[in-house]
Design a protein around this motif. Structure first.
Motif, PDB file in Angstrom:
ATOM      1  N   VAL A   5       0.838  -1.195   0.000  1.00 17.88           N
ATOM      2  CA  VAL A   5       0.000   0.000   0.000  1.00 17.88           C
ATOM      3  C   VAL A   5       0.876   1.249   0.000  1.00 17.88           C
ATOM      4  CG1 VAL A   5      -1.711   1.309   1.312  1.00 17.88           C
ATOM      5  CG2 VAL A   5      -1.928  -1.167   1.129  1.00 17.88           C
ATOM      6  N   ALA A   6       1.947   1.226   0.799  1.00 23.47           N
ATOM      7  CA  ALA A   6       2.872   2.365   0.849  1.00 23.47           C
ATOM      8  C   ALA A   6       3.520   2.594  -0.508  1.00 23.47           C
ATOM      9  CB  ALA A   6       3.937   2.124   1.916  1.00 23.47           C
ATOM     10  N   ALA A   7       3.935   1.529  -1.164  1.00 27.00           N
ATOM     11  CA  ALA A   7       4.558   1.668  -2.483  1.00 27.00           C
ATOM     12  C   ALA A   7       3.573   2.260  -3.483  1.00 27.00           C
ATOM     13  CB  ALA A   7       5.061   0.310  -2.966  1.00 27.00           C
ATOM     14  N   LEU A   8       2.331   1.837  -3.434  1.00 36.43           N
ATOM     15  CA  LEU A   8       1.312   2.381  -4.322  1.00 36.43           C
ATOM     16  C   LEU A   8       1.097   3.873  -4.070  1.00 36.43           C
ATOM     17  CD1 LEU A   8      -0.927   1.936  -6.454  1.00 36.43           C
ATOM     18  CD2 LEU A   8      -2.449   1.427  -4.547  1.00 36.43           C
ATOM     19  N   LEU A   9       1.042   4.255  -2.803  1.00 37.78           N
ATOM     20  CA  LEU A   9       0.866   5.666  -2.475  1.00 37.78           C
ATOM     21  C   LEU A   9       2.047   6.507  -2.943  1.00 37.78           C
ATOM     22  CD1 LEU A   9      -0.701   5.375   1.082  1.00 37.78           C
ATOM     23  CD2 LEU A   9      -1.828   6.160  -1.006  1.00 37.78           C
ATOM     24  N   PHE A  10       3.265   5.975  -2.789  1.00 35.93           N
ATOM     25  CA  PHE A  10       4.443   6.702  -3.246  1.00 35.93           C
ATOM     26  C   PHE A  10       4.459   6.847  -4.766  1.00 35.93           C
ATOM     27  CE2 PHE A  10       6.672   5.307   0.825  1.00 35.93           C
ATOM     28  CZ  PHE A  10       6.528   6.548   1.408  1.00 35.93           C
ATOM     29  N   LEU A  14       4.357  10.371  -6.778  1.00 36.78           N
ATOM     30  CA  LEU A  14       5.350  10.694  -7.798  1.00 36.78           C
ATOM     31  C   LEU A  14       4.678  11.101  -9.110  1.00 36.78           C
ATOM     32  CD1 LEU A  14       8.314  10.783  -8.723  1.00 36.78           C
ATOM     33  CD2 LEU A  14       8.062   8.384  -9.378  1.00 36.78           C
ATOM     34  N   ILE A  15       3.665  10.358  -9.506  1.00 36.79           N
ATOM     35  CA  ILE A  15       2.946  10.683 -10.743  1.00 36.79           C
ATOM     36  C   ILE A  15       2.269  12.044 -10.616  1.00 36.79           C
ATOM     37  CG2 ILE A  15       0.983  10.027 -12.181  1.00 36.79           C
ATOM     38  CD1 ILE A  15       1.784   7.091 -11.635  1.00 36.79           C
ATOM     39  N   GLN A  17       3.189  14.501  -8.695  1.00 40.05           N
ATOM     40  CA  GLN A  17       4.234  15.525  -8.672  1.00 40.05           C
ATOM     41  C   GLN A  17       4.750  15.810 -10.078  1.00 40.05           C
ATOM     42  OE1 GLN A  17       5.397  17.316  -6.057  1.00 40.05           O
ATOM     43  NE2 GLN A  17       6.707  18.438  -7.451  1.00 40.05           N
ATOM     44  N   ILE A  18       4.996  14.770 -10.845  1.00 42.43           N
ATOM     45  CA  ILE A  18       5.511  14.945 -12.210  1.00 42.43           C
ATOM     46  C   ILE A  18       4.471  15.633 -13.093  1.00 42.43           C
ATOM     47  CG2 ILE A  18       6.193  13.703 -14.297  1.00 42.43           C
ATOM     48  CD1 ILE A  18       7.546  11.645 -12.446  1.00 42.43           C
ATOM     49  N   ALA A  19       3.206  15.231 -12.955  1.00 47.61           N
ATOM     50  CA  ALA A  19       2.154  15.786 -13.788  1.00 47.61           C
ATOM     51  C   ALA A  19       1.646  17.132 -13.282  1.00 47.61           C
ATOM     52  CB  ALA A  19       0.991  14.805 -13.883  1.00 47.61           C
ATOM     53  N   GLY A  20       1.982  17.482 -12.051  1.00 48.73           N
ATOM     54  CA  GLY A  20       1.500  18.733 -11.477  1.00 48.73           C
ATOM     55  C   GLY A  20       0.013  18.702 -11.180  1.00 48.73           C
ATOM     56  N   VAL A  21      -0.476  17.532 -10.778  1.00 47.49           N
ATOM     57  CA  VAL A  21      -1.905  17.330 -10.543  1.00 47.49           C
ATOM     58  C   VAL A  21      -2.182  17.322  -9.047  1.00 47.49           C
ATOM     59  CG1 VAL A  21      -3.818  15.705 -10.838  1.00 47.49           C
ATOM     60  CG2 VAL A  21      -2.115  15.965 -12.643  1.00 47.49           C
ATOM     61  N   THR A  31       0.038  14.835   1.109  1.00 45.52           N
ATOM     62  CA  THR A  31      -0.799  13.912   1.870  1.00 45.52           C
ATOM     63  C   THR A  31      -0.561  12.464   1.444  1.00 45.52           C
ATOM     64  OG1 THR A  31      -2.654  14.271   0.356  1.00 45.52           O
ATOM     65  CG2 THR A  31      -2.612  15.573   2.375  1.00 45.52           C
ATOM     66  N   LEU A  32      -0.324  12.234   0.158  1.00 45.35           N
ATOM     67  CA  LEU A  32      -0.022  10.872  -0.295  1.00 45.35           C
ATOM     68  C   LEU A  32       1.314  10.394   0.265  1.00 45.35           C
ATOM     69  CD1 LEU A  32      -1.193  11.010  -4.016  1.00 45.35           C
ATOM     70  CD2 LEU A  32      -2.257   9.754  -2.145  1.00 45.35           C
TER      71      LEU A  32
END
Length: 55
Positions: A5-10, A14-15, A17-21, A31-32
């Motif tokens: 679950v932690a890996a999925l949240l990270f 990351l996605i 952050q990269i997409a600026g969403v 929060t994620l």
């Protein structure tokens, strides 16, 4: 299980952050990441270590 679950949240953080969403004002990269750190801490503390998918 908590580590997955932690890996999925990270990965989601990351996605985002990269997409600026940001999904609203509540679900942000921060929060994620914090939720992921909480799940890592639970995993390292051994919470849920007795769980098994087998019956």
């Amino acid at each position: 299980m908590f580590a997955l679950v932690a890996a999925l949240l990270f990965v989601l953080a990351l996605i985002f952050q990269i997409a600026g969403v940001a999904v609203g004002t509540v679900v942000t990269v921060t929060t994620l990441a914090i939720a992921g750190l909480i799940f890592v801490a639970l995993h390292l503390a051994g919470v849920g270590a007795g769980w098994s998918l087998k019956k």
